[in-house]
Design a protein around this motif. Structure first.
Motif, PDB file in Angstrom:
ATOM      1  N   HIS A  48       0.144  11.625   2.422  1.00 32.12           N
ATOM      2  CA  HIS A  48      -0.770  12.383   3.543  1.00 32.12           C
ATOM      3  C   HIS A  48      -1.931  11.652   3.735  1.00 32.12           C
ATOM      4  N   GLY A  49      -1.969  10.526   4.047  1.00 34.31           N
ATOM      5  CA  GLY A  49      -3.381   9.782   4.345  1.00 34.31           C
ATOM      6  C   GLY A  49      -4.207   9.517   3.453  1.00 34.31           C
ATOM      7  N   ARG A  50      -3.756   9.732   2.167  1.00 34.17           N
ATOM      8  CA  ARG A  50      -4.878   9.172   0.911  1.00 34.17           C
ATOM      9  C   ARG A  50      -3.912   8.262   0.451  1.00 34.17           C
ATOM     10  N   THR A  51      -4.733   7.051  -0.019  1.00 36.16           N
ATOM     11  CA  THR A  51      -4.181   5.571  -0.356  1.00 36.16           C
ATOM     12  C   THR A  51      -4.213   5.836  -1.973  1.00 36.16           C
ATOM     13  N   LEU A  52      -3.018   5.653  -2.438  1.00 32.55           N
ATOM     14  CA  LEU A  52      -2.779   5.837  -4.000  1.00 32.55           C
ATOM     15  C   LEU A  52      -2.697   4.284  -4.562  1.00 32.55           C
TER      16      LEU A  52
ATOM     17  N   THR B 141       0.831  -1.144  -0.108  1.00 33.58           N
ATOM     18  CA  THR B 141      -0.110   0.167   0.067  1.00 33.58           C
ATOM     19  C   THR B 141       0.985   1.188  -0.140  1.00 33.58           C
TER      20      THR B 141
ATOM     21  N   HIS C  33      -6.667   2.297 -11.015  1.00 31.00           N
ATOM     22  CA  HIS C  33      -6.903   3.290  -9.893  1.00 31.00           C
ATOM     23  C   HIS C  33      -5.851   2.490  -8.613  1.00 31.00           C
TER      24      HIS C  33
ATOM     25  N   HIS D 175      -3.561   0.193  -3.393  1.00 29.53           N
ATOM     26  CA  HIS D 175      -4.239  -0.487  -2.590  1.00 29.53           C
ATOM     27  C   HIS D 175      -4.047  -1.912  -2.491  1.00 29.53           C
TER      28      HIS D 175
ATOM     29  N   SER E 250       0.970   5.497   0.371  1.00 35.42           N
ATOM     30  CA  SER E 250      -0.062   6.431   0.485  1.00 35.42           C
ATOM     31  C   SER E 250       0.540   8.060   0.754  1.00 35.42           C
TER      32      SER E 250
END
Length: 292
Positions: free
Chosen positions: A34-38, A30, A238, A40, A32
């Motif tokens: 700044h807390g946003r998962t790019l 995984t 995605h 998965h 990420s």
């Protein structure tokens, strides 16, 4: 260890899988920001000597995956999960510029090469580290440049990166990766800047059989190049793996709608090439032929 197939009992299929250590194994990878998962939770297994394609359009997360595996993510990004190289656990968030088992063929040759050092000397560094003399390393560097389609390898070896075209520099990067003699190559869009003939030469080098054949993770949006090189494919969309199968099955029987669009777009591109008289292309099998 050699197992005597006559005296020893046959092993269950799942037991054979346990005994075969993969060249590269990523579990729940995984990425990420700044807390946003790019990316998965990718699970990826690359066997020794295998050629695996990681397919996807721009922005699908392919290059982030490559950077995470190589320990080259930007400092503001974090990677979580488990990474093993030949069975050895490897930290994901640590820079690994000298990992002996991993070599990268970078997407941008201008950032991968030192503009102040002649290209032959750069290729010669890993060759000298392997024990070759300066003279032998230089000759081997010239041979590698020739093998990836550089028409005047002697001149290229004595040139700086600013003196060659982008396509030539991409081939230099491939020669540099091959010089490392690593057991795993991670190639991130390494044929994107090449014309069709040069691309064919590079793919021929990567598929060439030798006793130390590396495992290759071939990261690309180019299905034709992947079909020419790889035996298995994973499709990334995605930041998620949406399909995984043999290369032949992905081409002939794509299941996920995204994979179907990728294959159809590739077919349309081939139709355009053939209408213009292009001949040095890899033909994609038709769905009808694949089903026969």
């Amino acid at each position: 260890m050699i197992i005597d197939s006559i005296k020893a009992p046959l092993l269950p299929v799942d037991m054979k899988d346990v005994l075969m250590t993969p060249a590269l194994l990523a579990k729940d990878l995984t990425v990420s920001l700044h807390g946003r998962t790019l990316v998965h939770g990718i699970n990826l297994r690359l066997e020794p000597g295998e050629r695996l394609a990681l397919l996807g359009a721009s922005g699908s997360g392919k290059s982030l995956t490559a950077a995470a595996l190589l320990g080259q993510l930007p400092s503001e990004m974090t990677a979580k999960g488990e990474l093993q190289v030949h069975g050895q656990s490897t930290p994901l968030n640590r820079r690994r510029p000298g990992h002996g088992n991993l070599a990268a063929i970078q997407q941008d040759p201008m950032t991968a090469l030192n503009p102040m050092v002649r290209l032959g000397l750069q290729i010669g560094i890993p060759l000298r580290d392997s024990g070759l003399s300066a003279k032998d390393a230089h000759q081997r560097a010239i041979a590698l440049l020739n093998s990836v389609g550089i028409e005047d390898p002697e001149r290229a070896a004595n040139s700086f990166s600013g003196e060659l075209s982008g396509g030539q520099l991409q081939r230099v990067c491939i020669a540099l990766a091959l010089a490392c003699r690593s057991s795993i190559l991670i190639a991130d869009e390494c044929t994107t800047a090449l014309d069709v003939i040069s691309q064919a030469k590079v793919l021929e080098v990567l598929t060439r059989k030798n006793k130390n054949k590396p495992a290759i993770l071939f990261i690309t949006h180019d299905i034709a190049a992947a079909a020419a090189l790889c035996t298995r494919a994973m499709v990334l969309h995605h930041g998620r793996i949406v399909e995984e199968a043999s290369m032949a099955d992905v081409l002939a029987h794509p299941h996920h709608a995204y994979t179907q669009r990728l294959v159809e777009a590739a077919r349309e591109g081939f139709g355009s090439l053939h209408r213009r008289g292009g001949s040095d292309v890899v033909a994609l099998p038709s769905a009808k032929a694949g089903a026969a």
